[in-house]
Write a protein that holds these residues in place. Structure first.
Motif, PDB file in Angstrom:
ATOM      1  N   THR A 315       0.830  -1.206   0.000  1.00 26.15           N
ATOM      2  CA  THR A 315       0.000   0.000   0.000  1.00 26.15           C
ATOM      3  C   THR A 315       0.859   1.248   0.000  1.00 26.15           C
ATOM      4  N   ALA A 316       1.917   1.241   0.802  1.00 22.28           N
ATOM      5  CA  ALA A 316       2.831   2.385   0.831  1.00 22.28           C
ATOM      6  C   ALA A 316       3.551   2.544  -0.508  1.00 22.28           C
ATOM      7  N   LEU A 317       3.997   1.442  -1.087  1.00 24.01           N
ATOM      8  CA  LEU A 317       4.740   1.499  -2.349  1.00 24.01           C
ATOM      9  C   LEU A 317       3.852   1.901  -3.519  1.00 24.01           C
ATOM     10  N   SER A 318       2.566   1.613  -3.432  1.00 17.49           N
ATOM     11  CA  SER A 318       1.665   1.940  -4.546  1.00 17.49           C
ATOM     12  C   SER A 318       1.584   3.439  -4.794  1.00 17.49           C
ATOM     13  N   ARG A 319       2.021   4.239  -3.813  1.00 17.67           N
ATOM     14  CA  ARG A 319       2.030   5.696  -3.983  1.00 17.67           C
ATOM     15  C   ARG A 319       3.329   6.200  -4.593  1.00 17.67           C
ATOM     16  N   GLU A 320       4.325   5.296  -4.744  1.00 17.78           N
ATOM     17  CA  GLU A 320       5.624   5.686  -5.303  1.00 17.78           C
ATOM     18  C   GLU A 320       5.600   5.521  -6.821  1.00 17.78           C
ATOM     19  N   LEU A 321       4.901   6.425  -7.498  1.00 16.29           N
ATOM     20  CA  LEU A 321       4.666   6.266  -8.929  1.00 16.29           C
ATOM     21  C   LEU A 321       5.936   6.425  -9.761  1.00 16.29           C
ATOM     22  N   ASP A 322       6.978   7.043  -9.200  1.00 16.65           N
ATOM     23  CA  ASP A 322       8.223   7.226  -9.944  1.00 16.65           C
ATOM     24  C   ASP A 322       9.179   6.054  -9.763  1.00 16.65           C
ATOM     25  N   SER A 323       8.796   5.076  -8.982  1.00 10.99           N
ATOM     26  CA  SER A 323       9.665   3.935  -8.714  1.00 10.99           C
ATOM     27  C   SER A 323       9.173   2.710  -9.471  1.00 10.99           C
ATOM     28  N   GLY A 324       9.961   2.269 -10.444  1.00 13.28           N
ATOM     29  CA  GLY A 324       9.591   1.094 -11.216  1.00 13.28           C
ATOM     30  C   GLY A 324       9.477  -0.155 -10.365  1.00 13.28           C
ATOM     31  N   ILE A 325      10.427  -0.341  -9.445  1.00 11.04           N
ATOM     32  CA  ILE A 325      10.390  -1.519  -8.580  1.00 11.04           C
ATOM     33  C   ILE A 325       9.125  -1.513  -7.728  1.00 11.04           C
TER      34      ILE A 325
END
Length: 393
Positions: A315-325
């Motif tokens: 859920t936290a990572l889903s907001r990191e739109l600039d991170s491909g991983i």
């Protein structure tokens, strides 16, 4: 101050025949006086400005403790005046340190400005240089304010307190640091970029011999060994870097966390890796500083099909739109949920989310995106290769 008394006396322009010795510093950015000095200027501390030419000096400017050179705002980087400046410490804020400003070779430069330009300059210059928040690894904690965001570009150096410490004969450096370590550390960075692993490790070790308390040097050595697949050899360096990180800077990401957690994981020390990632989440105060910890936890739990435990990090990572991983991991989570879901409508929605995340990861150039979810065998097997290829994260 001195310049205020001169102004009150009607002395707007001061011509000095010979050398000028200042018993108290002149804040030239705020001064209404203009000085013309035929000789040299000597002062303990000095504040210069790029916006007005308050001082013209035929000789050299000597600031025996430190000098600051600030622009009036954080717009474009300003060009400095043509001074010969002799000082052990120079703090630049959106002012270039290149000619016509001439520095002594031993001057340690602290600089905030255009990040990409400074990064390139720091690798190319022979001047010992720390940019942006790298000084948090060098200065004592009480001499550098806590940042609010990773890109926070305010003036955070406490130069008045530094001057007082220096006057009292005390050090301004963190325990175990010396500025002599900066140049071998930078050399190690250049070798690491060029994939010259042996040379990089030699330079990082040299920096650590000079400054065993300098976290970036330990981080560089550990990262190089990790990329080479030498996880056992990387581990003590990464543990050292993690221990030395200035943890009071809660908005700064600890770059050792990614490599340390994955080294531990590949060595079978999963519980220790999870504990470090969770402690990092507890330490950090914003989302961007916690990405590496979330990526490890999401990757670990997904590789073990523990989707509920992975959910918070995903859920936290889903907001990191600039991170491909991050986008790839988000998609993998939805893909696994679609496989588990009995309800056709819910399964279809998860597959759609997985495809969207997969395409977004491709658009960000993530190497992991080359592995479609349906052909995914072992996340942990491909994870180190992904980082080795230097993804944007």
């Amino acid at each position: 101050g001195f310049h205020e008394r001169l102004f009150a006396a009607g002395l707007y322009r001061v011509w000095v025949s010979g050398d000028l010795y200042l018993q108290e510093p002149i804040q030239w950015p705020y001064s209404l006086n203009t000085f013309y000095v035929e000789g040299n200027i000597f002062s303990q501390t000095l504040a210069l400005s790029s916006d007005r030419d308050h001082v013209t000096v035929q000789g050299h400017i000597h600031a025996t403790q430190l000098a600051t050179y600030y622009a009036s705002d954080d717009g474009d980087t300003r060009q400095p005046q043509g001074h010969h400046l002799r000082t052990p410490l120079l703090f630049l804020w959106f002012v270039d340190f290149a000619p016509p400003l001439i520095l002594s070779p031993e001057t340690v430069v602290f600089a905030v400005g255009d990040f990409e330009e400074l990064t390139q300059q720091s690798l190319e210059t022979d001047q010992p240089m720390l940019i942006w928040h790298e000084c948090a690894y060098a200065l004592r904690d009480e001499l550098y304010e806590q940042i609010e965001e990773p890109w926070y570009n305010n003036i955070l150096w406490k130069t008045e307190e530094m001057g007082q410490l220096l006057s009292d004969g005390e050090s301004i450096w963190r325990e175990g640091f010396t500025p002599e370590a900066i140049q071998p550390w930078r050399a190690g960075q250049r070798h690491l970029q060029g994939r010259q692993t042996k040379e990089a490790l030699q330079q990082f070790n040299l920096a650590l011999q000079l400054a065993p308390g300098f976290a970036p040097a330990a981080q560089g050595a550990g990262e190089m060994l990790f990329r080479s697949g030498a996880y056992q050899q990387a581990l003590p360096y990464l543990q050292q870097a993690h221990a030395l990180f200035p943890k009071y800077q809660t908005a700064m990401a600890d770059p050792s966390v990614y490599y340390l957690t994955h080294s531990l994981d590949f060595l079978g020390l999963h519980d220790e890796a999870i504990a470090i990632a969770q402690a990092e989440l507890a330490r950090t105060s914003n989302q961007s500083a916690s990405v590496d910890a979330h990526q490890y936890l999401a990757g670990y739990w997904l590789s073990h099909d523990q989707l509920e435990k992975a959910e918070a990090s995903v859920t936290a990572l889903s907001r990191e739109l600039d991170s491909g991983i991050s986008m790839w991991l988000t998609g993998l989570w939805h893909h696994k949920l679609a496989q588990r879901e009995a309800d056709p409508t819910s399964a279809s929605e998860h597959r759609k989310q997985a495809e969207n995340s997969f395409q977004w990861a491709i658009s960000k150039g993530a190497v992991l995106a080359k592995f479609p979810y349906d052909s995914h065998d072992s996340l942990r097997a491909i994870w180190p290769k992904a980082r080795e290829l230097d993804l944007s994260n």
